[in-house]
Structures are given as C-alpha cells and as structure tokens.
Design a protein around this motif. Structure first.
Motif: not given
Length: 223
Positions: A103-124
C-alpha cells in the motif's frame, strides 16, 4: 553503472507484500478503487481507458518484472497527484498473472527509510518515459502500415524471446489488441498484418514472430 531497471532492493520490498494470483480477464484495480503498488511476477497486464464518450484505448502493456502504477508511487512519495485526469483507468489481466502489492503508506515509509530506493523509481520512470516517447513517435508515422510495424518492433524488443525462427513476442496478441493500442480499427490492423506477412517481415500463429527485427524496424520508418 546503475542499469535502467529496478534493483533487487525494491524487488525484495515488493515481494514482502501481499501475493495475488489473478485469472485472465479479471480487473486487477482501477484509479477509482485500490491504491496499491504492484510488482508483476508473471503474466501480462494491460492498462486501458474507457473515456466518457465510450472510446476504448490500451495505453500500456506490462509484463514480468514490471511495476505499476508509477503515478500512485509518485503521489505516495511526494504527496502530490501526478494524474489529474477525471477519466478512470483500468488494469486487466491479459493472461493468468501472479503479482505482489504494497500500500501507499508502506511504500512511502520504505523510501524515506532507504533513500537509495529513489534510484529505482527514477529507473521505473525512465522505462515509462521510453514507452510514452515510443507512442508519440508512432503517431508521427505516415500510415497505419508503418504504425503497426513500429508497434510490433517495440513489443518484440520489450516482450520478445529469441527462437530459431526469429524474435517471438511472448504475449499472444490479437488484431483487436493491436487496434486498441494504436487507436485503429481491427480491419485496418488486419490489412497491415497481411501486408507484413506478404513482405515476410512477420509470421503469425498464436504469437507474432519477427524473423529480422532490424529489417522490420527499417520498414516501419520507410517513407
């Protein structure tokens, strides 16, 4: 070098989500109901729109390892809606599919805790942008024959597998499927497919096979 594909980090995150096995033809979600982000483990899904005037159009086909919808991920991470259209978009299983959702909240919490995930969304986002640019380029082609050839090249590169006969598009597509993607009539697509077969640029049975994808790409851009 960071590849234009999601890393194992985001795949691991999504595989911890809820698993669904959905039969062919079932609506998975729409922009009016479930707000979850999906990892497509296997199978194929189409995103389509039925506009207020009844027009039907397929916008995207997702295959194994694709993640969607990126608009929901953007709104969850940045707290801002990217899609302001009043229309409703639907996600339908084209085959039997297996997918995982968070869900949205889990996704947001994960990205805030692990900023490297921003790269993944940039790739997507890059993958989705490539799809959008392909669609815009397709609209500039001179006629329906070239547009159908152009779309088959794209699908062959995205969903193709090498065989002894050429590049086989793994998802079975009907003439109506191609018509819905290109906003053409089925009859127009059928005429183009007959000509492509006559020119020995494709063969068809259950799946489309491209004997020489570079040659087909050249044909798509021939004036």
């Amino acid at each position: 070098m960071y590849a234009l594909k999601p890393s194992e980090d985001i795949i691991d995150l999504l595989l911890k989500g809820r698993q669904y096995k959905i039969p062919k033809g079932q609506i998975i979600q729409s922009t009016e109901d479930r707000r979850v982000f999906n990892y497509l483990k296997s199978g194929y899904v189409k995103r389509y729109l039925i506009s207020n005037n009844g027009t039907y159009g397929v916008q995207v086909i997702y295959g194994p390892a694709d993640m969607f919808p990126i608009t929901l991920a953007f709104s969850a991470i940045f707290d801002r809606e990217l899609n302001e259209s009043p229309e409703t978009y639907y996600y339908e299983a084209m085959t039997d599919v297996e997918l995982y959702t968070i869900d949205e909240s889990t996704l947001k919490e994960a990205v805030e805790a692990h900023p490297k995930l921003y790269r993944d969304f940039f790739a997507i986002c890059g993958i989705r942008l490539h799809s959008t640019l392909h669609g815009l380029e397709n609209l500039t082609l001179s006629n329906s024959y070239h547009r159908v050839a152009h779309e088959i090249v794209y699908l062959g590169k995205k969903f193709g597998e090498k065989t002894a006969d050429g590049t086989k598009i793994k998802v079975a597509l009907t003439h109506q499927d191609l018509a819905d993607i290109l906003s053409l009539t089925r009859e127009t697509v059928s005429t183009a497919m007959v000509q492509l077969r006559k020119n020995k640029l494709i063969t068809t049975n259950k799946n489309i096979v491209i004997p020489d994808i570079e040659k087909l790409q050249e044909e798509a851009h021939t004036i």
